[in-house]
Design an enzyme around this catalytic site. Sequence first.
Site, PDB file in Angstrom:
ATOM      1  N   ASP A 198     -14.221   5.976  -1.686  1.00 49.94           N
ATOM      2  CA  ASP A 198     -13.246   6.619  -0.296  1.00 49.94           C
ATOM      3  C   ASP A 198     -12.645   7.466  -0.172  1.00 49.94           C
ATOM      4  OD1 ASP A 198     -11.430   4.258   1.493  1.00 49.94           O
ATOM      5  OD2 ASP A 198     -10.277   4.112  -0.446  1.00 49.94           O
ATOM      6  N   ASP A 199     -12.081   8.307  -0.497  1.00 48.16           N
ATOM      7  CA  ASP A 199     -11.271   9.408  -1.206  1.00 48.16           C
ATOM      8  C   ASP A 199     -12.275  10.777  -0.255  1.00 48.16           C
ATOM      9  OD1 ASP A 199      -9.340   9.017  -2.679  1.00 48.16           O
ATOM     10  OD2 ASP A 199     -10.404   7.753  -3.688  1.00 48.16           O
ATOM     11  N   ASN A 225      -1.055  11.645   0.124  1.00 48.04           N
ATOM     12  CA  ASN A 225       0.191  10.510  -0.176  1.00 48.04           C
ATOM     13  C   ASN A 225       0.682  10.846  -1.191  1.00 48.04           C
ATOM     14  OD1 ASN A 225      -0.462   9.134   2.127  1.00 48.04           O
ATOM     15  ND2 ASN A 225      -2.147   8.919   1.072  1.00 48.04           N
ATOM     16  N   GLU A 278     -12.746   4.896  -6.272  1.00 50.49           N
ATOM     17  CA  GLU A 278     -11.087   4.939  -5.565  1.00 50.49           C
ATOM     18  C   GLU A 278     -10.280   6.114  -6.619  1.00 50.49           C
ATOM     19  OE1 GLU A 278      -9.786   3.664  -2.843  1.00 50.49           O
ATOM     20  OE2 GLU A 278      -8.609   5.561  -2.478  1.00 50.49           O
ATOM     21  N   ASP A 279     -10.327   6.955  -6.220  1.00 47.28           N
ATOM     22  CA  ASP A 279      -9.197   8.226  -6.581  1.00 47.28           C
ATOM     23  C   ASP A 279      -9.433   8.464  -8.860  1.00 47.28           C
ATOM     24  OD1 ASP A 279      -7.638   7.488  -4.642  1.00 47.28           O
ATOM     25  OD2 ASP A 279      -5.815   6.855  -5.417  1.00 47.28           O
ATOM     26  N   ARG A 287      -6.547   9.857 -10.459  1.00 46.90           N
ATOM     27  CA  ARG A 287      -5.993  11.024  -9.454  1.00 46.90           C
ATOM     28  C   ARG A 287      -5.445  10.152  -8.858  1.00 46.90           C
ATOM     29  NH1 ARG A 287      -6.038   9.838  -4.699  1.00 46.90           N
ATOM     30  NH2 ARG A 287      -7.973  10.911  -3.864  1.00 46.90           N
ATOM     31  N   TYR A 305       1.151  -1.094   0.115  1.00 48.00           N
ATOM     32  CA  TYR A 305       0.045  -0.257  -0.399  1.00 48.00           C
ATOM     33  C   TYR A 305       1.037   1.180  -0.547  1.00 48.00           C
ATOM     34  CZ  TYR A 305      -4.202   2.680   1.188  1.00 48.00           C
ATOM     35  OH  TYR A 305      -5.485   3.722   2.263  1.00 48.00           O
ATOM     36  N   LYS A 357      -5.999  -1.877  -2.258  1.00 45.25           N
ATOM     37  CA  LYS A 357      -6.709  -1.266  -1.443  1.00 45.25           C
ATOM     38  C   LYS A 357      -8.089  -2.729  -1.708  1.00 45.25           C
ATOM     39  CE  LYS A 357      -7.270   2.683  -0.991  1.00 45.25           C
ATOM     40  NZ  LYS A 357      -7.228   3.936  -0.102  1.00 45.25           N
TER      41      LYS A 357
HETATM   42  N1  LIG Z   1      -5.257  10.707   4.019  1.00 48.95           N
HETATM   43  C1  LIG Z   1      -5.726   9.857   3.406  1.00 48.95           C
HETATM   44  O1  LIG Z   1      -6.082   8.540   3.398  1.00 48.95           O
HETATM   45  C2  LIG Z   1      -5.880  10.016   1.948  1.00 48.95           C
HETATM   46  C3  LIG Z   1      -5.000  11.514   1.320  1.00 48.95           C
HETATM   47  N2  LIG Z   1      -5.213  11.478  -0.161  1.00 48.95           N
HETATM   48  C4  LIG Z   1      -4.616  12.489  -0.711  1.00 48.95           C
HETATM   49  O2  LIG Z   1      -4.980  13.621  -0.557  1.00 48.95           O
HETATM   50  C5  LIG Z   1      -4.568  14.031  -1.704  1.00 48.95           C
HETATM   51  C6  LIG Z   1      -5.405  15.196  -2.400  1.00 48.95           C
HETATM   52  O3  LIG Z   1      -6.488  14.458  -3.178  1.00 48.95           O
HETATM   53  P1  LIG Z   1      -7.971  14.957  -3.270  1.00 48.95           P
HETATM   54  O4  LIG Z   1      -8.413  15.886  -2.343  1.00 48.95           O
HETATM   55  O5  LIG Z   1      -8.441  13.523  -4.109  1.00 48.95           O
HETATM   56  O6  LIG Z   1      -6.412  16.055  -4.511  1.00 48.95           O
HETATM   57  P2  LIG Z   1      -7.030  17.175  -5.652  1.00 48.95           P
HETATM   58  O7  LIG Z   1      -5.703  17.504  -6.365  1.00 48.95           O
HETATM   59  O8  LIG Z   1      -7.989  17.403  -6.287  1.00 48.95           O
HETATM   60  O9  LIG Z   1      -6.790  18.835  -4.044  1.00 48.95           O
HETATM   61  C7  LIG Z   1      -5.572  19.034  -4.532  1.00 48.95           C
HETATM   62  C8  LIG Z   1      -6.044  20.154  -3.665  1.00 48.95           C
HETATM   63  O10 LIG Z   1      -4.977  21.254  -2.734  1.00 48.95           O
HETATM   64  C9  LIG Z   1      -5.092  22.493  -3.553  1.00 48.95           C
HETATM   65  N3  LIG Z   1      -3.919  22.244  -3.879  1.00 48.95           N
HETATM   66  C10 LIG Z   1      -2.921  22.528  -4.829  1.00 48.95           C
HETATM   67  N4  LIG Z   1      -1.564  23.386  -4.949  1.00 48.95           N
HETATM   68  C11 LIG Z   1      -1.820  24.021  -4.209  1.00 48.95           C
HETATM   69  C12 LIG Z   1      -1.116  24.989  -3.125  1.00 48.95           C
HETATM   70  N5  LIG Z   1      -0.104  25.150  -2.981  1.00 48.95           N
HETATM   71  N6  LIG Z   1      -1.389  25.939  -2.146  1.00 48.95           N
HETATM   72  C13 LIG Z   1      -2.581  25.746  -1.496  1.00 48.95           C
HETATM   73  N7  LIG Z   1      -3.658  24.672  -2.427  1.00 48.95           N
HETATM   74  C14 LIG Z   1      -3.029  23.840  -3.287  1.00 48.95           C
HETATM   75  C15 LIG Z   1      -5.218  22.224  -5.089  1.00 48.95           C
HETATM   76  O11 LIG Z   1      -6.391  23.794  -4.832  1.00 48.95           O
HETATM   77  P3  LIG Z   1      -7.538  23.600  -6.522  1.00 48.95           P
HETATM   78  O12 LIG Z   1      -8.327  23.640  -5.800  1.00 48.95           O
HETATM   79  O13 LIG Z   1      -7.106  25.461  -5.810  1.00 48.95           O
HETATM   80  O14 LIG Z   1      -6.531  22.956  -7.221  1.00 48.95           O
HETATM   81  C16 LIG Z   1      -6.982  21.422  -4.049  1.00 48.95           C
HETATM   82  O15 LIG Z   1      -7.866  22.013  -3.686  1.00 48.95           O
HETATM   83  C17 LIG Z   1      -3.778  13.841  -2.075  1.00 48.95           C
HETATM   84  O16 LIG Z   1      -2.450  13.589  -2.113  1.00 48.95           O
HETATM   85  C18 LIG Z   1      -4.245  12.040  -2.204  1.00 48.95           C
HETATM   86  O17 LIG Z   1      -3.226  11.394  -1.764  1.00 48.95           O
HETATM   87  C19 LIG Z   1      -6.499  11.124  -0.158  1.00 48.95           C
HETATM   88  C20 LIG Z   1      -7.452  10.414   0.141  1.00 48.95           C
HETATM   89  C21 LIG Z   1      -7.227   9.642   1.297  1.00 48.95           C
HETATM   90  C1  LIG Z   2      -4.786   6.587   0.524  1.00 49.22           C
HETATM   91  C2  LIG Z   2      -5.345   7.168  -0.397  1.00 49.22           C
HETATM   92  O1  LIG Z   2      -6.879   6.347  -0.832  1.00 49.22           O
HETATM   93  C3  LIG Z   2      -5.548   8.262  -1.071  1.00 49.22           C
HETATM   94  O2  LIG Z   2      -4.964   8.525  -1.058  1.00 49.22           O
HETATM   95  O3  LIG Z   2      -5.930   8.657  -2.202  1.00 49.22           O
HETATM   96 MG   LIG Z   3      -7.776   7.366  -2.717  1.00 49.35          MG
END
Ligand SMILES: NC(=O)C1=CN([C@@H]2O[C@H](COP(=O)(O)OP(=O)(O)OC[C@H]3O[C@@H](n4cnc5c(N)ncnc54)[C@H](OP(=O)(O)O)[C@@H]3O)[C@@H](O)[C@H]2O)C=CC1
Ligand SMILES: CC(=O)C(=O)O
Ligand SMILES: [Mg+2]
Length: 545
Positions: A254-255, A401, A231-232, A142, A88, A160
């Site tokens: 999941d996200d 991540n 997912e993603d 993504r 993972y 997963k």
């Molecule tokens: N810990 C966990 O269990 C999980 C972790 N994650 C992680 O979360 C992260 C984000 O996923 P997701 O939300 O789908 O991805 P997105 O790419 O949709 O979201 C990223 C966000 O970060 C913002 N961003 C990008 N660059 C900057 C910056 N320089 N300053 C401030 N904000 C910024 C983006 O802004 P804008 O909207 O303006 O583009 C957007 O709102 C990934 O790394 C993923 O691995 C996801 C799911 C589970």
């Molecule tokens: C953990 C997870 O689902 C992610 O980073 O997208």
């Molecule tokens: Mg995910």
Amino acid sequence: MTIILTPYWSNGVQKLKMAPQPPSKPKHGLAPPVLDDDVHVRRCLAQLRSKTSPLEKYIYLSALKHENPDMFYKLCLDNMAEFTPIIYTPTVGEACQKWSHIYRRPEGIYISIKDKGKIGSVLKNWPKLDEARIAVVTDGSRILGLGDLGVNGMGISVGKLSLYVAGAGIRPVSTVPICLDFGTNTQKYLDDPLYMGLRQRRIGDEPMTAFMDEFMHEMSVAFPKLLIQFEDFSTDHAFMWLERFRNQYPLFNDDIQGTGAVVLSGFINAAKLSSAASGKPLTSHKILFFGAGSAGVGVAMQLMSFFTLQGLSEKEARERIWLVDSQGLIFDARGPMAEHKQYFSRRDYTGPPIKDLLDIIEYVKPTALLGLSTISGAFHSGVIQAMAALNARPIIFPLSNPVKLSECTFQDAVQHTDGQVLFASGSPFPEMDWNSRTIHPGQGNNMYIFPGLGLGAILARASAVTDTMVEASSLGLAESLTDDERSFDLLYPRIERIREIGAFIAKEVIRAAQKAGVDRSTDLRRMSDAELLAFVHSKMWNPMV
Ligand SMILES: NC(=O)C1=CN([C@@H]2O[C@H](COP(=O)(O)OP(=O)(O)OC[C@H]3O[C@@H](n4cnc5c(N)ncnc54)[C@H](OP(=O)(O)O)[C@@H]3O)[C@@H](O)[C@H]2O)C=CC1
Ligand SMILES: CC(=O)C(=O)O
Ligand SMILES: [Mg+2]
């Protein structure tokens, strides 16, 4: 016996292939004279540990899972802390990026936009239709924070589902990894001769919606007992498919929901410790999100219930939350914004845009800073120190991540808060010693939620996954810490207890499904809590080594 499908790219034809039988009892003379199971367990572990790179370990374990699933899951369950970073995050991220290069064998269903109109016949090629209970479906757009990986995203569905088996005892044969191929916008893959997906850019929303409508319908026909985990998907489609299908089919994202639940759980435990140190009530917490995508907004929505459960109104709860995206603080006067950001857009801020995170911290004065931005190092020393200056025990969760995209390291968070940080990251960091004590990082990753949430929904035969079921999974996780774990200020249970936690969460989810009236296994309603928990345990598959 495992039967697997080749991906659609092999001459566009789906073919069945038989995987090798697990090497259980070879005939006399066809195995070495001394092949003791216990020794073989140690042999496999030694082979794994002899590999020097995480990716080689991933490839080794992938082969082991294929050849001998019992051995793979036995080792996994006995060594969870060692295995999860390989099968993972973070290693699964590298495996996905290189999926078309490290590819050895098919492991799931690949369906492309070219299959539109005949999706049902593709699904029917899956050899164990009746056994299927859980599918993880991605379109690779993504993957973790690594962007658009096209069909290479299959690795996340596979990863997963390994955790479903390890964490919740779902039978391996009941898991269905699926990758939808809508093309990729990543030029590197389009140019890569080894890339295994369609060589075209991603299709638009209209044909994608028509495809998804057919796909979801055909899934429900081919797999009548299936729960789907999305997912993603890139943020726009993550919200779109969840809203479009959640009242029609049993599914969750999941996200958005799994991450929301895991972070609410860790936040509940962190906020109690933080409030105990500050003497301020739980309702006074202020949460700043750095990142407002599917994960950031999903977590923000779920954290609303942290405040409403304390008696705040919805409006009051929303006012405890601030969101930041790539343009800075999100506020109404800033102008038009994506729909998913609007609910948390601040109405009370009318000044000039504030972009710098330090300035935003100075304005908001948060007790908690949560990173879901994919921006490595965004929580630099100045940011962490600013959080420490505001709070006796600052809550800092860099949740992006894989580990290389984490907003800060555990070491930096500990060092710049003099060991006072309440920390959880998306990918694992090692524990560290500080001022003669060992401090443990939490892993705020949805892997603590989806196995139990999925198992509960499957056993209840839930017709839908309700918000109350997701919340129950979160509160169940928060409750599941032992006194020993609490004595170390842990925010999440030790990963070695994943089965026990999975069962407890599943029981809570079944109860929530019953309350919501979406359970179809209504005979479970008659069971006491102890009976229900025993029933859940009895349904968990165990490796036979
Ligand atoms: N810990 C966990 O269990 C999980 C972790 N994650 C992680 O979360 C992260 C984000 O996923 P997701 O939300 O789908 O991805 P997105 O790419 O949709 O979201 C990223 C966000 O970060 C913002 N961003 C990008 N660059 C900057 C910056 N320089 N300053 C401030 N904000 C910024 C983006 O802004 P804008 O909207 O303006 O583009 C957007 O709102 C990934 O790394 C993923 O691995 C996801 C799911 C589970
Ligand atoms: C953990 C997870 O689902 C992610 O980073 O997208
Ligand atoms: Mg995910």
